[in-house]
Enzyme design. Structure first.
Site, PDB file in Angstrom:
ATOM      1  N   PRO A 152       3.936  -6.087  -1.191  1.00  0.00           N
ATOM      2  CA  PRO A 152       3.178  -6.152   0.543  1.00  0.00           C
ATOM      3  C   PRO A 152       2.169  -6.865   0.255  1.00  0.00           C
ATOM      4  CG  PRO A 152       3.164  -4.267  -0.383  1.00  0.00           C
ATOM      5  CD  PRO A 152       4.444  -4.926  -1.685  1.00  0.00           C
ATOM      6  N   LYS A 177       7.792 -12.537  -4.596  1.00  0.00           N
ATOM      7  CA  LYS A 177       7.622 -13.207  -3.402  1.00  0.00           C
ATOM      8  C   LYS A 177       6.065 -12.133  -2.939  1.00  0.00           C
ATOM      9  CE  LYS A 177       7.827 -12.842   0.529  1.00  0.00           C
ATOM     10  NZ  LYS A 177       7.336 -13.194   1.645  1.00  0.00           N
ATOM     11  N   ALA A 179       3.495 -10.645  -0.579  1.00  0.00           N
ATOM     12  CA  ALA A 179       2.760 -10.781   1.342  1.00  0.00           C
ATOM     13  C   ALA A 179       2.751 -12.266   1.497  1.00  0.00           C
ATOM     14  CB  ALA A 179       2.073  -9.693   2.055  1.00  0.00           C
ATOM     15  N   SER A 231       6.881  -1.825   4.079  1.00  0.00           N
ATOM     16  CA  SER A 231       7.370  -0.763   5.401  1.00  0.00           C
ATOM     17  C   SER A 231       8.228  -0.562   5.044  1.00  0.00           C
ATOM     18  CB  SER A 231       7.437  -1.746   6.341  1.00  0.00           C
ATOM     19  OG  SER A 231       8.058  -2.860   6.782  1.00  0.00           O
ATOM     20  N   THR A 232       9.242   0.740   5.666  1.00  0.00           N
ATOM     21  CA  THR A 232      10.849   1.260   5.803  1.00  0.00           C
ATOM     22  C   THR A 232      11.931   0.505   6.360  1.00  0.00           C
ATOM     23  OG1 THR A 232       9.475   3.855   4.905  1.00  0.00           O
ATOM     24  CG2 THR A 232      11.511   4.016   6.314  1.00  0.00           C
ATOM     25  N   GLU A 252      10.251   0.862  -2.392  1.00  0.00           N
ATOM     26  CA  GLU A 252       8.902   1.823  -1.924  1.00  0.00           C
ATOM     27  C   GLU A 252       7.943   1.070  -1.348  1.00  0.00           C
ATOM     28  OE1 GLU A 252       7.580   3.941  -4.666  1.00  0.00           O
ATOM     29  OE2 GLU A 252       8.528   3.103  -6.899  1.00  0.00           O
ATOM     30  N   CYS A 286      -0.183   3.163   1.150  1.00  0.00           N
ATOM     31  CA  CYS A 286       0.777   3.829   0.827  1.00  0.00           C
ATOM     32  C   CYS A 286       0.794   5.337   1.103  1.00  0.00           C
ATOM     33  CB  CYS A 286       1.915   3.481   0.440  1.00  0.00           C
ATOM     34  SG  CYS A 286       1.763   3.019  -1.241  1.00  0.00           S
ATOM     35  N   GLU A 386       3.883   6.106  10.291  1.00  0.00           N
ATOM     36  CA  GLU A 386       2.330   5.085   9.305  1.00  0.00           C
ATOM     37  C   GLU A 386       1.076   4.576  10.659  1.00  0.00           C
ATOM     38  OE1 GLU A 386       3.576   2.982   6.084  1.00  0.00           O
ATOM     39  OE2 GLU A 386       2.395   4.022   5.088  1.00  0.00           O
TER      40      GLU A 386
HETATM   41  P1  NAP Z   1       6.443  -5.366   5.295  1.00  0.00           P
HETATM   42  O1  NAP Z   1       6.505  -6.035   6.437  1.00  0.00           O
HETATM   43  O2  NAP Z   1       7.473  -4.626   5.080  1.00  0.00           O
HETATM   44  O3  NAP Z   1       6.895  -7.005   3.958  1.00  0.00           O
HETATM   45  C1  NAP Z   1       6.716  -6.421   2.661  1.00  0.00           C
HETATM   46  C2  NAP Z   1       7.289  -8.065   2.018  1.00  0.00           C
HETATM   47  O4  NAP Z   1       8.262  -7.770   2.445  1.00  0.00           O
HETATM   48  C3  NAP Z   1       6.836  -8.916   1.780  1.00  0.00           C
HETATM   49  O5  NAP Z   1       6.435  -9.664   0.912  1.00  0.00           O
HETATM   50  C4  NAP Z   1       7.297  -9.871   4.028  1.00  0.00           C
HETATM   51  O6  NAP Z   1       7.418 -10.737   3.196  1.00  0.00           O
HETATM   52  C5  NAP Z   1       8.690  -9.094   2.446  1.00  0.00           C
HETATM   53  N1  NAP Z   1       9.468  -9.351   3.763  1.00  0.00           N
HETATM   54  C6  NAP Z   1       9.413  -8.887   5.114  1.00  0.00           C
HETATM   55  N2  NAP Z   1      10.581  -9.677   5.764  1.00  0.00           N
HETATM   56  C7  NAP Z   1      11.884  -9.617   4.797  1.00  0.00           C
HETATM   57  C8  NAP Z   1      12.691  -9.518   4.651  1.00  0.00           C
HETATM   58  N3  NAP Z   1      13.437  -9.772   5.549  1.00  0.00           N
HETATM   59  N4  NAP Z   1      13.662  -9.892   3.040  1.00  0.00           N
HETATM   60  C9  NAP Z   1      12.805  -9.777   2.798  1.00  0.00           C
HETATM   61  N5  NAP Z   1      11.015  -9.662   2.191  1.00  0.00           N
HETATM   62  C10 NAP Z   1      11.124  -9.865   3.464  1.00  0.00           C
HETATM   63  O7  NAP Z   1       5.014  -4.392   4.909  1.00  0.00           O
HETATM   64  P2  NAP Z   1       3.623  -5.224   4.971  1.00  0.00           P
HETATM   65  O8  NAP Z   1       2.841  -4.967   5.812  1.00  0.00           O
HETATM   66  O9  NAP Z   1       3.582  -5.832   3.827  1.00  0.00           O
HETATM   67  O10 NAP Z   1       2.789  -3.765   3.833  1.00  0.00           O
HETATM   68  C11 NAP Z   1       2.419  -2.605   4.803  1.00  0.00           C
HETATM   69  C12 NAP Z   1       3.763  -1.615   4.118  1.00  0.00           C
HETATM   70  O11 NAP Z   1       4.244  -1.271   2.896  1.00  0.00           O
HETATM   71  C13 NAP Z   1       3.475  -0.357   4.772  1.00  0.00           C
HETATM   72  O12 NAP Z   1       4.812   0.259   5.489  1.00  0.00           O
HETATM   73  C14 NAP Z   1       3.154   0.606   3.619  1.00  0.00           C
HETATM   74  O13 NAP Z   1       3.013   2.167   3.525  1.00  0.00           O
HETATM   75  C15 NAP Z   1       4.168   0.346   2.242  1.00  0.00           C
HETATM   76  N6  NAP Z   1       3.628  -0.124   1.361  1.00  0.00           N
HETATM   77  C16 NAP Z   1       4.413   0.375   0.126  1.00  0.00           C
HETATM   78  C17 NAP Z   1       3.843   1.139  -1.341  1.00  0.00           C
HETATM   79  C18 NAP Z   1       4.638   2.291  -2.133  1.00  0.00           C
HETATM   80  O14 NAP Z   1       4.230   1.474  -2.595  1.00  0.00           O
HETATM   81  N7  NAP Z   1       5.710   3.085  -1.089  1.00  0.00           N
HETATM   82  C19 NAP Z   1       2.680  -0.212  -1.166  1.00  0.00           C
HETATM   83  C20 NAP Z   1       2.547  -0.852  -0.853  1.00  0.00           C
HETATM   84  C21 NAP Z   1       2.340  -0.285  -0.221  1.00  0.00           C
HETATM   85  P3  NAP Z   1       5.898 -11.456   4.589  1.00  0.00           P
HETATM   86  O15 NAP Z   1       4.806 -10.587   5.229  1.00  0.00           O
HETATM   87  O16 NAP Z   1       6.406 -12.789   5.027  1.00  0.00           O
HETATM   88  O17 NAP Z   1       6.062 -10.707   5.989  1.00  0.00           O
END
Ligand code: NAP
Ligand code: MG
Length: 483
Positions: A152, A177, A179, A231-232, A252, A286, A386
């Site tokens: 992310p 990959k 973000a 994201s979840t 995660e 997160c 969140e």
């Molecule tokens: P996200 O929108 O879920 O994206 C995460 C990653 O997945 C990005 O590289 C995104 O690419 C990619 N992605 C999106 N759609 C996909 C698909 N269909 N198939 C495969 N990959 C895909 O999350 P974010 O907005 O970057 O980050 C915020 C979220 O991350 C929050 O919910 C946060 O809580 C969570 N987070 C969790 C932790 C933990 O360790 N638990 C740590 C940090 C963040 P794109 O950027 O191109 O959309």
């Protein structure tokens, strides 16, 4: 106008354009200016990267390298990260909007991660097991193959490091990959890894959208493992798609962690620490403690002091050494945070400060001042979902049992804190809260030596510590009969 740098995909030790030549700009959240034009991978580029990584895995140049040498290369990556720390911190601060002081700390943590796993390479092994006297029973720890590491935007290099280092340590080859909005630091790290002597094709970076490049990785038959942080909502889809070829999956995901403050807490330390537990990285963390639960006798005092300190938070340009909070990542993300505040207002919550868009020098960036809400309850969306921004909800509780009940009233279970000077209570509550990490009289969730990850809808599997290595390897049992 200054020329903007082009950043190509990192495949097999080369930096290349995408198959169709498509690029997308990445921006500086503090100014809205374009930082670079980045190649957008197509499914054909992903296929090429996976086949390259697979060929490198299969030829054994990395997997079968003497473990001591594999460790030395990971250590050289750590050393190079330290040597180039200022360059990497500038990338992370400019591209992520992070205060430069925080970005420097993050780069130090990435070096520590590579160093930790450099030392772990030859300390994880199989066993010989007493079984049948007619032979010898043993286990091996085998690498998995090509690992797809999806990262992310909130801690781009830190989270990439948590995945790359243990995956490489076990002998896998990887495709990162990043973000779409923060791809630059992973590309810079791939360059450093080559310089450190990592064989070409062992560490590749695919930049581009989640819906095209991410999806192509998740569905590729030669990818054996997906480690996803995000994201979840997206995590659910990743898990479903990975099921088609029984890929190993670690997730995660999001959080809505509680900060539980009992009446006997040391409030001076607690308030200062709690401030960063929720506003660090402008709340885009997160592990953010976005729900504060405060014991009723000290509720009014705590709220008054916390609001006063919140109002003095230095929101400003990330390049300024004094800045405590930078801008949010994108204008769209700021909109989504503001939308949650509107929902909170509509639900009857009371905003005591913040939630404003600063003007003047900061008008061009995605800034938002930190906001404190009271008059909240567990039924409200702002207490359940969140927000991923500098917004905290503070709610009173009566006694230990209620504190635990409120803390657990969440679909998530990632992190959390607990403030008390009663050791018995600290242990009872720490054991009862449904969370992957909990800190007592502290806001720190991240220790490279200990497992990091979530319970419930916050995820599956763990990163960091020796535990992470289990998620990048599997057991093979071999029985040899006495002949
Ligand atoms: P996200 O929108 O879920 O994206 C995460 C990653 O997945 C990005 O590289 C995104 O690419 C990619 N992605 C999106 N759609 C996909 C698909 N269909 N198939 C495969 N990959 C895909 O999350 P974010 O907005 O970057 O980050 C915020 C979220 O991350 C929050 O919910 C946060 O809580 C969570 N987070 C969790 C932790 C933990 O360790 N638990 C740590 C940090 C963040 P794109 O950027 O191109 O959309
Ligand atoms: Mg997203």
């Amino acid at each position: 106008m200054a020329t903007v740098a082009f950043e190509g995909l990192a495949i097999g030790g080369q930096r290349i354009a995408s198959a169709d030549g498509k690029t997308a700009p990445v921006y500086e959240p503090a100014t809205g200016e374009i930082l670079a034009q980045v190649a957008q991978a197509t499914a054909a580029d992903v296929d090429k990267a996976v086949k390259t990584a697979h060929a490198r895995f299969s030829d054994g140049k990395w997997k079968q390298m003497r473990t001591r040498e594999r460790g030395q290369i990971l250590q050289r990556i750590a050393n190079l990260i330290r040597e180039k720390a200022e360059m990497l911190a500038q990338i992370e601060s400019k591209n992520g909007g992070k205060p430069i002081s925080a970005a420097r700390g993050e780069i130090g943590a990435v070096a520590n991660t590579f160093e930790y796993y450099a030392g772990a390479v030859n300390k994880i092994h199989g066993q010989t097991i007493p079984g049948n006297a007619n032979g010898t029973l043993m286990t091996f720890r085998e690498a998995l193959g090509v690992c797809a590491l999806i990262v992310p935007w909130n801690f781009p290099l830190v989270i990439a490091g948590w995945k790359i280092a243990p995956a490489l340590a076990m002998g896998n080859t990887v495709i990162v990959k990043p973000a779409s909005v923060t791809p630059l630091s992973a590309l810079a790290l791939a360059d450093l890894a080559l310089e450190a002597g990592l064989p070409e094709g062992a560490f590749n970076v695919i930049t581009g959208s989640g819906s095209v490049a991410g999806k192509a990785l998740v569905t590729h038959p030669l990818v054996r493992k997906i480690s996803f942080t995000g994201s979840t909502e997206v995590g659910v889809g990743v898990m479903q798609q990975a099921a088609g070829s029984i890929k190993r999956v670690s997730l995660e995901l999001g959080g809505k962690s509680a900060n539980i403050i009992f009446g006997d807490a040391n409030l001076d330390t607690c308030i200062e620490s709690s401030l960063f537990s929720v506003y660090d990285n402008a709340g885009q963390d997160c592990c953010s403690r976005s729900r504060f639960l405060v014991e009723r006798p000290i509720f009014d005092e705590f709220v008054e002091r916390f609001v006063n300190r919140t109002k003095t938070m230095k929101v400003g340009n990330p390049a300024d050494e004094q800045t405590e909070m930078g801008p949010l990542i994108t204008p769209q993300h700021r909109e989504s945070v503001i939308n949650y505040m509107n929902i909170g207002d509509g639900e009857g919550a009371k905003r005591l400060c913040g939630g404003e868009i600063p003007g003047g020098d900061l008008a061009e960036g995605n800034y938002l001042t930190p906001a404190v809400y009271v008059n909240v309850n567990s039924g409200m969306r702002i207490m359940q979902e969140e927000i991923f921004g500098p917004v905290v909800c503070i709610m009173p509780f009566d006694g230990e049992t209620e504190a635990i009940q409120f803390a657990n009233d969440s679909a998530y279970g990632l992190s959390g804190s607990l403030w008390t000077r009663d050791i018995g209570r600290a242990l009872r509550v720490a054991r009862a809260v449904e969370t992957g990490m909990l800190s007592v009289n502290s806001s720190s969730s991240v220790h490279i030596e200990a497992p990091f990850g979530g319970m419930k809808e916050s995820g599956l599997g763990r990163e960091q510590g020796m535990t992470a290595l289990e998620h990048y390897s599997e057991y093979k049992s071999v029985f040899i009969a006495n002949d």
